[in-house]
Scaffold this motif. Structure first.
Motif, PDB file in Angstrom:
ATOM      1  N   THR A 232       0.856  -1.183   0.000  1.00  0.00           N
ATOM      2  CA  THR A 232       0.000   0.000   0.000  1.00  0.00           C
ATOM      3  C   THR A 232       0.891   1.231   0.000  1.00  0.00           C
ATOM      4  O   THR A 232       2.017   1.195   0.509  1.00  0.00           O
ATOM      5  CB  THR A 232      -0.937   0.036   1.225  1.00  0.00           C
ATOM      6  OG1 THR A 232      -1.763   1.212   1.155  1.00  0.00           O
ATOM      7  CG2 THR A 232      -0.157   0.061   2.528  1.00  0.00           C
ATOM      8  N   ALA A 237      -3.334   3.441   6.086  1.00  0.00           N
ATOM      9  CA  ALA A 237      -3.716   2.043   5.860  1.00  0.00           C
ATOM     10  C   ALA A 237      -2.660   1.103   6.430  1.00  0.00           C
ATOM     11  O   ALA A 237      -2.976   0.107   7.095  1.00  0.00           O
ATOM     12  CB  ALA A 237      -3.900   1.785   4.368  1.00  0.00           C
ATOM     13  N   LYS A 282     -10.336  -3.443   9.077  1.00  0.00           N
ATOM     14  CA  LYS A 282     -11.400  -2.777   8.315  1.00  0.00           C
ATOM     15  C   LYS A 282     -11.031  -1.322   8.032  1.00  0.00           C
ATOM     16  O   LYS A 282     -11.277  -0.808   6.935  1.00  0.00           O
ATOM     17  CB  LYS A 282     -12.721  -2.842   9.089  1.00  0.00           C
ATOM     18  CG  LYS A 282     -13.349  -4.227   9.117  1.00  0.00           C
ATOM     19  CD  LYS A 282     -14.627  -4.231   9.950  1.00  0.00           C
ATOM     20  CE  LYS A 282     -15.241  -5.623  10.008  1.00  0.00           C
ATOM     21  NZ  LYS A 282     -16.459  -5.644  10.875  1.00  0.00           N
ATOM     22  N   LEU A 285      -8.636  -1.089   5.209  1.00  0.00           N
ATOM     23  CA  LEU A 285      -9.300  -1.226   3.913  1.00  0.00           C
ATOM     24  C   LEU A 285     -10.148  -0.001   3.575  1.00  0.00           C
ATOM     25  O   LEU A 285     -10.372   0.293   2.396  1.00  0.00           O
ATOM     26  CB  LEU A 285     -10.158  -2.492   3.900  1.00  0.00           C
ATOM     27  CG  LEU A 285      -9.346  -3.793   3.901  1.00  0.00           C
ATOM     28  CD1 LEU A 285     -10.252  -4.998   4.105  1.00  0.00           C
ATOM     29  CD2 LEU A 285      -8.560  -3.935   2.603  1.00  0.00           C
ATOM     30  N   ASP A 286     -10.602   0.718   4.591  1.00  0.00           N
ATOM     31  CA  ASP A 286     -11.302   1.981   4.336  1.00  0.00           C
ATOM     32  C   ASP A 286     -10.342   2.992   3.712  1.00  0.00           C
ATOM     33  O   ASP A 286     -10.722   3.760   2.823  1.00  0.00           O
ATOM     34  CB  ASP A 286     -11.873   2.553   5.637  1.00  0.00           C
ATOM     35  CG  ASP A 286     -13.096   1.778   6.128  1.00  0.00           C
ATOM     36  OD1 ASP A 286     -13.699   1.057   5.303  1.00  0.00           O
ATOM     37  OD2 ASP A 286     -13.420   1.878   7.324  1.00  0.00           O
ATOM     38  N   TYR A 287      -9.096   2.974   4.181  1.00  0.00           N
ATOM     39  CA  TYR A 287      -8.083   3.890   3.646  1.00  0.00           C
ATOM     40  C   TYR A 287      -7.593   3.448   2.270  1.00  0.00           C
ATOM     41  O   TYR A 287      -7.281   4.275   1.414  1.00  0.00           O
ATOM     42  CB  TYR A 287      -6.884   3.975   4.597  1.00  0.00           C
ATOM     43  CG  TYR A 287      -7.135   4.760   5.857  1.00  0.00           C
ATOM     44  CD1 TYR A 287      -7.432   6.116   5.804  1.00  0.00           C
ATOM     45  CD2 TYR A 287      -7.057   4.147   7.106  1.00  0.00           C
ATOM     46  CE1 TYR A 287      -7.653   6.851   6.970  1.00  0.00           C
ATOM     47  CE2 TYR A 287      -7.272   4.868   8.280  1.00  0.00           C
ATOM     48  CZ  TYR A 287      -7.570   6.218   8.198  1.00  0.00           C
ATOM     49  OH  TYR A 287      -7.787   6.938   9.350  1.00  0.00           O
ATOM     50  N   ASP A 288      -7.491   2.127   2.071  1.00  0.00           N
ATOM     51  CA  ASP A 288      -7.010   1.582   0.799  1.00  0.00           C
ATOM     52  C   ASP A 288      -7.729   0.260   0.538  1.00  0.00           C
ATOM     53  O   ASP A 288      -7.340  -0.781   1.067  1.00  0.00           O
ATOM     54  CB  ASP A 288      -5.496   1.368   0.847  1.00  0.00           C
ATOM     55  CG  ASP A 288      -4.933   0.835  -0.464  1.00  0.00           C
ATOM     56  OD1 ASP A 288      -5.723   0.573  -1.394  1.00  0.00           O
ATOM     57  OD2 ASP A 288      -3.698   0.669  -0.564  1.00  0.00           O
ATOM     58  N   SER A 289      -8.752   0.306  -0.279  1.00  0.00           N
ATOM     59  CA  SER A 289      -9.589  -0.875  -0.522  1.00  0.00           C
ATOM     60  C   SER A 289      -8.854  -1.976  -1.282  1.00  0.00           C
ATOM     61  O   SER A 289      -9.322  -3.117  -1.334  1.00  0.00           O
ATOM     62  CB  SER A 289     -10.850  -0.475  -1.297  1.00  0.00           C
ATOM     63  OG  SER A 289     -10.494   0.098  -2.550  1.00  0.00           O
ATOM     64  N   GLU A 290      -7.685  -1.651  -1.868  1.00  0.00           N
ATOM     65  CA  GLU A 290      -6.909  -2.643  -2.622  1.00  0.00           C
ATOM     66  C   GLU A 290      -5.754  -3.231  -1.816  1.00  0.00           C
ATOM     67  O   GLU A 290      -4.905  -3.933  -2.366  1.00  0.00           O
ATOM     68  CB  GLU A 290      -6.349  -1.990  -3.902  1.00  0.00           C
ATOM     69  CG  GLU A 290      -7.414  -1.443  -4.832  1.00  0.00           C
ATOM     70  CD  GLU A 290      -8.392  -2.518  -5.273  1.00  0.00           C
ATOM     71  OE1 GLU A 290      -7.933  -3.622  -5.636  1.00  0.00           O
ATOM     72  OE2 GLU A 290      -9.608  -2.257  -5.235  1.00  0.00           O
ATOM     73  N   TYR A 291      -5.720  -2.951  -0.547  1.00  0.00           N
ATOM     74  CA  TYR A 291      -4.621  -3.392   0.323  1.00  0.00           C
ATOM     75  C   TYR A 291      -4.772  -4.889   0.602  1.00  0.00           C
ATOM     76  O   TYR A 291      -5.514  -5.306   1.483  1.00  0.00           O
ATOM     77  CB  TYR A 291      -4.666  -2.583   1.616  1.00  0.00           C
ATOM     78  CG  TYR A 291      -3.464  -2.687   2.524  1.00  0.00           C
ATOM     79  CD1 TYR A 291      -2.336  -3.431   2.199  1.00  0.00           C
ATOM     80  CD2 TYR A 291      -3.458  -2.001   3.745  1.00  0.00           C
ATOM     81  CE1 TYR A 291      -1.245  -3.502   3.044  1.00  0.00           C
ATOM     82  CE2 TYR A 291      -2.369  -2.060   4.606  1.00  0.00           C
ATOM     83  CZ  TYR A 291      -1.273  -2.817   4.249  1.00  0.00           C
ATOM     84  OH  TYR A 291      -0.190  -2.886   5.101  1.00  0.00           O
ATOM     85  N   LYS A 295      -6.705  -7.343   3.555  1.00  0.00           N
ATOM     86  CA  LYS A 295      -7.780  -8.253   3.139  1.00  0.00           C
ATOM     87  C   LYS A 295      -7.511  -9.668   3.658  1.00  0.00           C
ATOM     88  O   LYS A 295      -8.398 -10.335   4.196  1.00  0.00           O
ATOM     89  CB  LYS A 295      -7.888  -8.295   1.613  1.00  0.00           C
ATOM     90  CG  LYS A 295      -8.492  -7.066   0.968  1.00  0.00           C
ATOM     91  CD  LYS A 295      -8.555  -7.271  -0.543  1.00  0.00           C
ATOM     92  CE  LYS A 295      -9.079  -6.038  -1.256  1.00  0.00           C
ATOM     93  NZ  LYS A 295      -9.118  -6.235  -2.732  1.00  0.00           N
TER      94      LYS A 295
END
Length: 309
Positions: A232, A237, A282, A285-291, A295
């Motif tokens: 990231t 994140a 969570k 993932l709010d900061y970087d949904s592709e992290y 995940k």
């Protein structure tokens, strides 16, 4: 060939355990002193061979960091440097916001080194398992020379990376040095400074400098690929994810102490920490949904799967 009372003792069985060919010799009614001595020497060779194999095996399989290599070269396992990375010291002044990077920056350096084929990098998961097994809890947080050398010996590492970092306004500085476990000698020492939001580039640069300092060649293409590598690019994140990972590690310690009778029932405390860790992942993932790392951590918690790098 004549047989004496059908008692034929063949010492060929030793061939099954070593690479040295036994002579065509059959000994009747027992093994003579000469062959006893010969057999003993053979067994010593076998044991030495097994010892080397066991030592080399301490950093293989699930014990090491698995990352796609940035260089297409084949380095034999017995020529790879077995290296680990200890927890870093947070020297930021006036803030604890970056404390999760005490394990986060070492984790990122582990992965950067793991992408370089010259190394076998001992994973954090294995470090935690080994320390808990030996009940050496204090070594998980070791940052002093004595503690990290002791940790390196416990892991059968050849080298260990120790260091610190500090954040001042929008600037991040990372200091790292590589120590030989055998001699305690500092093999490489480096310091990198840059913008806070370029943290992933700094830790990759640390890995490159370590490699060059150990006289291991990296071409420009490999360096470029490694410098661009990241999980990231979002500071918040990364911090949220490692805040969650620290909590999961705390859970492992609590549960281990409960098993050996050093702490009372920890079920309620563990449940609370797990919920907090979930919230951290969570947030990441709010900061970087592709992290991807966040995940995986979140999904592993749902499946109750142990943490891995």
């Amino acid at each position: 060939m004549k047989y004496t009372n059908n008692k034929l003792y063949v010492i060929r069985w030793l061939e099954n355990y070593s690479f040295i060919k036994m002579p065509e010799v059959f000994v009747y009614a027992g093994i003579t002193d000469y062959w006893k001595d010969f057999a003993m020497k053979k067994m010593i060779i076998v044991l030495m061979t097994l010892s080397v194999t066991i030592f080399a095996g301490c950093a293989t399989g699930e014990n090491t960091v698995k990352i796609d290599p940035v260089m297409n070269i084949n380095v034999p396992d017995n020529q790879k440097r077995v290296i680990s990375v200890s927890r870093f010291e947070d020297r930021s002044i006036g803030t604890k916001d970056y404390a999760p990077w005490q394990q986060g920056i070492p984790d990122m350096i582990m992965e950067s080194l793991g992408a370089i084929p010259y190394y076998k990098v001992i994973s954090r998961e294995y470090i935690v398992k080994k320390v808990l097994k030996e009940q050496e809890f204090q070594l998980l947080g070791a940052t002093d020379q004595k503690g990290v050398v002791e940790l390196g010996r416990l892991l059968n590492a050849q080298y260990i990376v120790v260091g610190s970092f500090s954040v001042f306004r929008e600037t991040l500085q990372i200091n790292a040095k590589v120590m030989s476990i055998e001699s305690g000698e500092i093999m490489v020492q480096t310091s990198k400074q840059g913008k806070l939001d370029g943290f992933y580039t700094l830790q990759n640069d640390i890995a490159i400098t370590i490699t060059e300092g150990m006289n291991l060649a990296m071409n420009d293409a490999a360096k470029k690929t490694l410098l661009e590598r990241h999980d990231t690019k979002v500071v918040e994140a990364s911090l949220a994810n490692y805040r969650g990972e620290e909590k999961l590690e705390k859970i492992q310690i609590l549960e281990n102490k409960a098993k050996v009778g050093k702490k009372a029932d920890v079920a309620l405390e563990v449940k609370k920490i797990k919920e907090e860790a979930k919230e951290d992942f969570k947030k990441a993932l709010d900061y970087d949904s592709e992290y991807e790392k966040a995940k995986k951590n979140l999904s592993r918690m749902a499946l109750a799967v142990p943490m891995t790098l």
